[in-house]
Design an enzyme around this catalytic site. Structure first.
Site, short mmCIF file in Angstrom:
data_model
loop_
_atom_site.label_atom_id
_atom_site.label_comp_id
_atom_site.label_asym_id
_atom_site.label_seq_id
_atom_site.Cartn_x
_atom_site.Cartn_y
_atom_site.Cartn_z
N HIS A 10 0.83 -1.21 0.00
CA HIS A 10 0.00 0.00 0.00
C HIS A 10 0.86 1.26 0.00
O HIS A 10 2.04 1.24 0.36
CB HIS A 10 -0.95 0.00 1.19
CG HIS A 10 -0.23 0.02 2.51
ND1 HIS A 10 0.36 1.16 3.03
CD2 HIS A 10 -0.01 -0.95 3.42
CE1 HIS A 10 0.90 0.89 4.20
NE2 HIS A 10 0.70 -0.39 4.45
N GLU A 80 -2.31 -7.20 7.86
CA GLU A 80 -0.94 -7.09 8.35
C GLU A 80 -0.73 -7.92 9.61
O GLU A 80 -1.67 -8.22 10.35
CB GLU A 80 -0.62 -5.61 8.63
CG GLU A 80 0.78 -5.34 9.13
CD GLU A 80 1.90 -5.75 8.19
OE1 GLU A 80 2.08 -6.98 7.95
OE2 GLU A 80 2.63 -4.88 7.71
#
Length: 186
Positions: A10, A80
């Protein structure tokens, strides 16, 4: 032949810039993170992807959208690494009380272990290898590093060897039948 994967970290967030560990704190992209995410679109355009997958966290989802993939399938296995009590803290802050601390070898209270992250990544690797063509994946730094290690048949902790910058494209594939890293941080 088994499939390959294009993996994208990202764009930049406030904490990725400051070095704070960010797992399930759902931060937005910074304006510059949005700009770099948009810059990925022409580089990914024309890719004939069998599947497009994304972490459900907004920084990965928004990167996928800005890169031209608003319909990416959200996959919890791409969230994550959960950092527990390290969440929101920098490595330097943690090392004030734990001098030898490393995420890769010393999980903090409430954090996932490397083995737990590896189990999630193994499911993603299996899915990529079963796909009918290349798979595009949008996710986060540490989970993508573990995914890469597992792709290569390495223990999760060896993800420490693959520094991954924000808004970069990397590719996992094969040389003949051997899983390899085709490009990194491009």
């Amino acid at each position: 032949m088994a499939s390959s994967a294009v993996i994208v970290r990202h764009g930049a967030t406030e904490w990725s810039v400051s070095g704070q560990h960010t797992s399930d704190t759902d931060l937005p992209l910074l304006p510059e993170g949005e700009d770099t995410a948009r810059s990925l679109a022409p580089r990914l355009a024309g890719g004939d992807f069998a599947e497009v997958l994304s972490s459900p966290l907004k920084r990965a989802r928004h990167t996928a959208e800005l890169a031209g993939f608003p319909d990416a399938e959200l996959l919890d296995d791409l969230v994550e690494w959960r950092y527990g009590s390290a969440e929101g803290r920098t490595t330097a802050e943690i090392r004030e009380t734990l001098p030898d601390w490393s995420l890769w070898t010393h999980p903090t209270e409430g954090a996932e272990t490397a083995a737990e992250v590896a189990a999630r990544c193994d499911r993603v690797v299996e899915r990529i290898r079963a796909a009918s063509g290349p798979v595009l994946v949008f996710a986060h730094g540490h989970v993508l590093r573990v995914l890469t290690a597992r792709w290569l048949g390495l223990p999760a902790q060896e993800g420490r060897l693959f520094r991954l910058e924000t808004a970069t494209i990397s590719e996992l594939g094969y040389e003949r039948e051997t899983p390899v890293l085709l490009r990194w941080n491009s």
